[in-house]
Design a protein around this motif. Sequence first.
Motif, PDB file in Angstrom:
ATOM      1  N   SER A   1      -5.922  12.773   6.725  1.00 43.17           N
ATOM      2  CA  SER A   1      -5.577  11.810   5.435  1.00 43.17           C
ATOM      3  C   SER A   1      -6.335  10.825   5.048  1.00 43.17           C
ATOM      4  O   SER A   1      -5.972  10.313   4.169  1.00 43.17           O
ATOM      5  CB  SER A   1      -4.542  11.559   6.028  1.00 43.17           C
ATOM      6  OG  SER A   1      -4.722  10.590   7.522  1.00 43.17           O
TER       7      SER A   1
ATOM      8  N   SER B   1      -7.053  10.284   1.291  1.00 42.60           N
ATOM      9  CA  SER B   1      -7.212   9.578   0.499  1.00 42.60           C
ATOM     10  C   SER B   1      -8.338   8.543  -0.333  1.00 42.60           C
ATOM     11  O   SER B   1      -8.068   7.574  -0.516  1.00 42.60           O
ATOM     12  CB  SER B   1      -6.257   8.502   1.916  1.00 42.60           C
ATOM     13  OG  SER B   1      -4.954   9.039   2.724  1.00 42.60           O
TER      14      SER B   1
ATOM     15  N   GLN C   1      -8.647   7.972  -6.471  1.00 40.36           N
ATOM     16  CA  GLN C   1      -8.632   7.094  -6.057  1.00 40.36           C
ATOM     17  C   GLN C   1      -7.908   6.108  -7.188  1.00 40.36           C
ATOM     18  O   GLN C   1      -9.523   6.186  -7.939  1.00 40.36           O
ATOM     19  CB  GLN C   1      -9.357   6.969  -4.854  1.00 40.36           C
ATOM     20  CG  GLN C   1      -9.192   5.524  -4.097  1.00 40.36           C
ATOM     21  CD  GLN C   1     -10.304   5.100  -3.150  1.00 40.36           C
ATOM     22  OE1 GLN C   1     -11.192   5.924  -3.075  1.00 40.36           O
ATOM     23  NE2 GLN C   1      -9.718   4.422  -1.312  1.00 40.36           N
TER      24      GLN C   1
ATOM     25  N   SER D   1      -4.136   0.788  -2.663  1.00 41.45           N
ATOM     26  CA  SER D   1      -5.201   2.251  -2.920  1.00 41.45           C
ATOM     27  C   SER D   1      -4.517   3.663  -3.054  1.00 41.45           C
ATOM     28  O   SER D   1      -3.295   3.928  -1.862  1.00 41.45           O
ATOM     29  CB  SER D   1      -6.229   2.076  -1.827  1.00 41.45           C
ATOM     30  OG  SER D   1      -7.009   3.390  -2.051  1.00 41.45           O
TER      31      SER D   1
ATOM     32  N   SER E   1      -1.393   9.812  -1.007  1.00 41.47           N
ATOM     33  CA  SER E   1      -0.315   8.808  -0.712  1.00 41.47           C
ATOM     34  C   SER E   1      -1.163   7.620  -0.879  1.00 41.47           C
ATOM     35  O   SER E   1      -1.562   7.256  -2.255  1.00 41.47           O
ATOM     36  CB  SER E   1      -1.773   8.857   0.824  1.00 41.47           C
ATOM     37  OG  SER E   1      -3.545   8.813   0.581  1.00 41.47           O
TER      38      SER E   1
ATOM     39  N   GLN F   1      -1.451   3.083  -0.192  1.00 39.80           N
ATOM     40  CA  GLN F   1      -2.165   1.972   1.248  1.00 39.80           C
ATOM     41  C   GLN F   1      -1.275   0.799   0.454  1.00 39.80           C
ATOM     42  O   GLN F   1      -2.554   0.705  -0.610  1.00 39.80           O
ATOM     43  CB  GLN F   1      -3.191   2.501   1.480  1.00 39.80           C
ATOM     44  CG  GLN F   1      -3.398   3.992   1.720  1.00 39.80           C
ATOM     45  CD  GLN F   1      -4.996   4.594   2.793  1.00 39.80           C
ATOM     46  OE1 GLN F   1      -6.051   3.264   2.437  1.00 39.80           O
ATOM     47  NE2 GLN F   1      -4.926   5.330   3.357  1.00 39.80           N
TER      48      GLN F   1
ATOM     49  N   TYR G   1      -3.123  -2.848   1.674  1.00 39.33           N
ATOM     50  CA  TYR G   1      -3.553  -3.750   2.808  1.00 39.33           C
ATOM     51  C   TYR G   1      -3.443  -5.160   2.763  1.00 39.33           C
ATOM     52  O   TYR G   1      -3.251  -5.756   1.340  1.00 39.33           O
ATOM     53  CB  TYR G   1      -5.243  -3.813   2.645  1.00 39.33           C
ATOM     54  CG  TYR G   1      -5.787  -2.669   2.719  1.00 39.33           C
ATOM     55  CD1 TYR G   1      -6.666  -2.081   4.034  1.00 39.33           C
ATOM     56  CD2 TYR G   1      -5.778  -1.268   2.148  1.00 39.33           C
ATOM     57  CE1 TYR G   1      -6.899  -0.963   4.476  1.00 39.33           C
ATOM     58  CE2 TYR G   1      -6.864   0.149   2.287  1.00 39.33           C
ATOM     59  CZ  TYR G   1      -7.053   0.273   3.686  1.00 39.33           C
ATOM     60  OH  TYR G   1      -7.394   1.517   3.849  1.00 39.33           O
TER      61      TYR G   1
ATOM     62  N   PRO H   1      -4.166  -0.532   6.600  1.00 38.85           N
ATOM     63  CA  PRO H   1      -2.899  -0.158   5.568  1.00 38.85           C
ATOM     64  C   PRO H   1      -1.512  -0.143   6.338  1.00 38.85           C
ATOM     65  O   PRO H   1      -1.483   0.467   6.947  1.00 38.85           O
ATOM     66  CB  PRO H   1      -4.260   0.356   5.223  1.00 38.85           C
ATOM     67  CG  PRO H   1      -4.562   1.815   5.855  1.00 38.85           C
ATOM     68  CD  PRO H   1      -4.876   0.536   7.459  1.00 38.85           C
ATOM     69  N   HIS H   2      -1.109  -0.127   5.280  1.00 42.47           N
ATOM     70  CA  HIS H   2       0.366  -0.040   5.455  1.00 42.47           C
ATOM     71  C   HIS H   2       0.218   1.615   4.057  1.00 42.47           C
ATOM     72  O   HIS H   2      -0.463   2.068   3.847  1.00 42.47           O
ATOM     73  CB  HIS H   2       1.119  -0.651   4.452  1.00 42.47           C
ATOM     74  CG  HIS H   2       1.721  -1.732   5.446  1.00 42.47           C
ATOM     75  ND1 HIS H   2       2.586  -2.275   5.805  1.00 42.47           N
ATOM     76  CD2 HIS H   2       0.557  -3.467   5.213  1.00 42.47           C
ATOM     77  CE1 HIS H   2       2.617  -3.297   6.094  1.00 42.47           C
ATOM     78  NE2 HIS H   2       1.662  -3.898   5.756  1.00 42.47           N
ATOM     79  N   VAL H   3       0.588   2.310   5.427  1.00 36.95           N
ATOM     80  CA  VAL H   3      -0.129   3.977   4.597  1.00 36.95           C
ATOM     81  C   VAL H   3       1.777   4.483   4.217  1.00 36.95           C
ATOM     82  O   VAL H   3       2.429   4.772   4.694  1.00 36.95           O
ATOM     83  CB  VAL H   3      -0.134   4.547   5.870  1.00 36.95           C
ATOM     84  CG1 VAL H   3      -0.585   6.122   5.367  1.00 36.95           C
ATOM     85  CG2 VAL H   3      -1.091   4.256   6.487  1.00 36.95           C
TER      86      VAL H   3
ATOM     87  N   ARG I   1       6.423   4.812   3.167  1.00 34.67           N
ATOM     88  CA  ARG I   1       6.171   5.182   4.173  1.00 34.67           C
ATOM     89  C   ARG I   1       6.580   6.099   5.241  1.00 34.67           C
ATOM     90  O   ARG I   1       7.721   6.418   4.823  1.00 34.67           O
ATOM     91  CB  ARG I   1       6.815   3.769   4.504  1.00 34.67           C
ATOM     92  CG  ARG I   1       6.825   3.246   5.439  1.00 34.67           C
ATOM     93  CD  ARG I   1       6.934   1.822   6.558  1.00 34.67           C
ATOM     94  NE  ARG I   1       6.936   0.531   5.142  1.00 34.67           N
ATOM     95  CZ  ARG I   1       5.096  -0.253   5.552  1.00 34.67           C
ATOM     96  NH1 ARG I   1       4.613   0.512   6.382  1.00 34.67           N
ATOM     97  NH2 ARG I   1       5.336  -1.369   4.839  1.00 34.67           N
TER      98      ARG I   1
ATOM     99  N   ARG J   1       4.033  -0.396  10.138  1.00 38.06           N
ATOM    100  CA  ARG J   1       2.612  -0.079  11.093  1.00 38.06           C
ATOM    101  C   ARG J   1       2.851  -1.280  12.239  1.00 38.06           C
ATOM    102  O   ARG J   1       1.873  -1.145  13.334  1.00 38.06           O
ATOM    103  CB  ARG J   1       2.067  -1.712   9.487  1.00 38.06           C
ATOM    104  CG  ARG J   1       0.544  -1.338   9.843  1.00 38.06           C
ATOM    105  CD  ARG J   1      -0.645  -2.321   9.178  1.00 38.06           C
ATOM    106  NE  ARG J   1       0.251  -3.994   8.797  1.00 38.06           N
ATOM    107  CZ  ARG J   1      -0.324  -5.111   9.030  1.00 38.06           C
ATOM    108  NH1 ARG J   1      -1.704  -4.375   8.330  1.00 38.06           N
ATOM    109  NH2 ARG J   1       0.243  -5.913   8.703  1.00 38.06           N
TER     110      ARG J   1
END
Length: 447
Positions: A243, A247, A293, A306, A312, A314, A316, A359-361, A382, A386
């Motif tokens: 991943s 990503s 991206q 991102s 995906s 993300q 930050y 990151p939150h993914v 989500r 996290r």
Amino acid sequence: MKMSFNASDFFYPLLKTTPFSQPFSTHKTLTNSDSPTNLSHLVFGLVSSEKAWHHRKAYIESWWRPNITRGCLFLDKDPSPELLPWPQTSPPYRVSDDITQLLNKSEIRAQRMVHGIMELLRELDHENLQWVVMGDDDSIFFVDNIVDVLAKYDHTKYYYLGGHSEFLLSNYLFSFNQAFGGGGIMLSYPLAKALARDMENCLKRYVFLDSADNTTRACIADIGANLSPQKGNHQLDFRGDISGLLSSHPVSPLISLHHFDMLEPIFPFKDRFESTRHLMTAAKADQSRMLQQTICYHRQSNWSFSISWGYSAQIYERIIPRSYLQIPIETFKPWVRTPRPPNYLFNTRKPSWDPCEAPHVFFFESMEKTIERNEILTSYSRAWPRALPACSSSGNHSAEYIQRIQVLSPPTKRTEVDRCECCDVVRMDSVKAEIRVRECMTGEIIA
């Protein structure tokens, strides 16, 4: 160092003449079309074994377009009753020629795929043929992107296209000048024809090679052509979770993904086959943006977003420039253990538990076309909490409450990829963020 894998494990046994299970037009003369390259100008040679096809056909069927894509699947023997009747959703099959007497040896696995290029032309040479694409049975191809990439080349010249392995040692042990076949080998028609004419002689010259990809490279080198590397062909000589790479894809069209059997499923809570089909739901809407991206910022919260389109998203919890976010997180491991870095043909960054770095993914959930706004809406949900405190250095603005990211993008495909797209955070509420993708403005800085 002896590796435990064959770099061209897609070069399975090929070719013994048997009837096609589905009809094809097979004109034997060529009149190269001057029309723009489209899917009808390509033929695909896909390689498998009867044993492997039982559990790998779902990969191919996820992208194969019955009665539209041209090509065939090569098996090492006739399909068992469990595979019959042969479905329309699969490519028509053939069984490989026995070339043991030609090469005077019993282990011919490496040579059979190369020989298959000649066999494919023997069966599917037609008047508009421009390109031959060879691939493996656990590879996913993005055929619209393949057409767009090949259309930029003069198909009347000798072109040998494909990708390196991302694993440095694979290239060192085999060749930095070869296309790794699991990610796909693309040959212009004149080169494929020249290769077919010299096939038997070349296989005898290089009978000592035990790599099909390297044999192909050697035969093509003797014709006078060299590899034109393509960043979108992915051999994926990795283990585990990719991943992090998916990503942060480079700014180039996604052409192929290989080794799905050797990797963890690319989506959480789905198996490998479900993950493949899920990824292709986004690809059906827009292949030109797949995995591309896009990065933008929510300045009020000091957040960086991102987006890997169709895969995906993300968040930050601080402002991070694109020059850093485009470096993949090393969620994966190399194909085999090595004594020390470097392991890859690209830079990586290590996973972090720092709340300002981790990151939150979110992963792709759904896609729809919005009629009222004439846009494509992709939603990313989500994956898991996290479970870290907020980033204190940027204001303690936690993104833990965001459960979904919705991304609006234009309905038209991208035709130029000299630069990434940009985006704007257009709406935030108690559970979701909404982002709109757009072309970057002249001189715009992503930082």
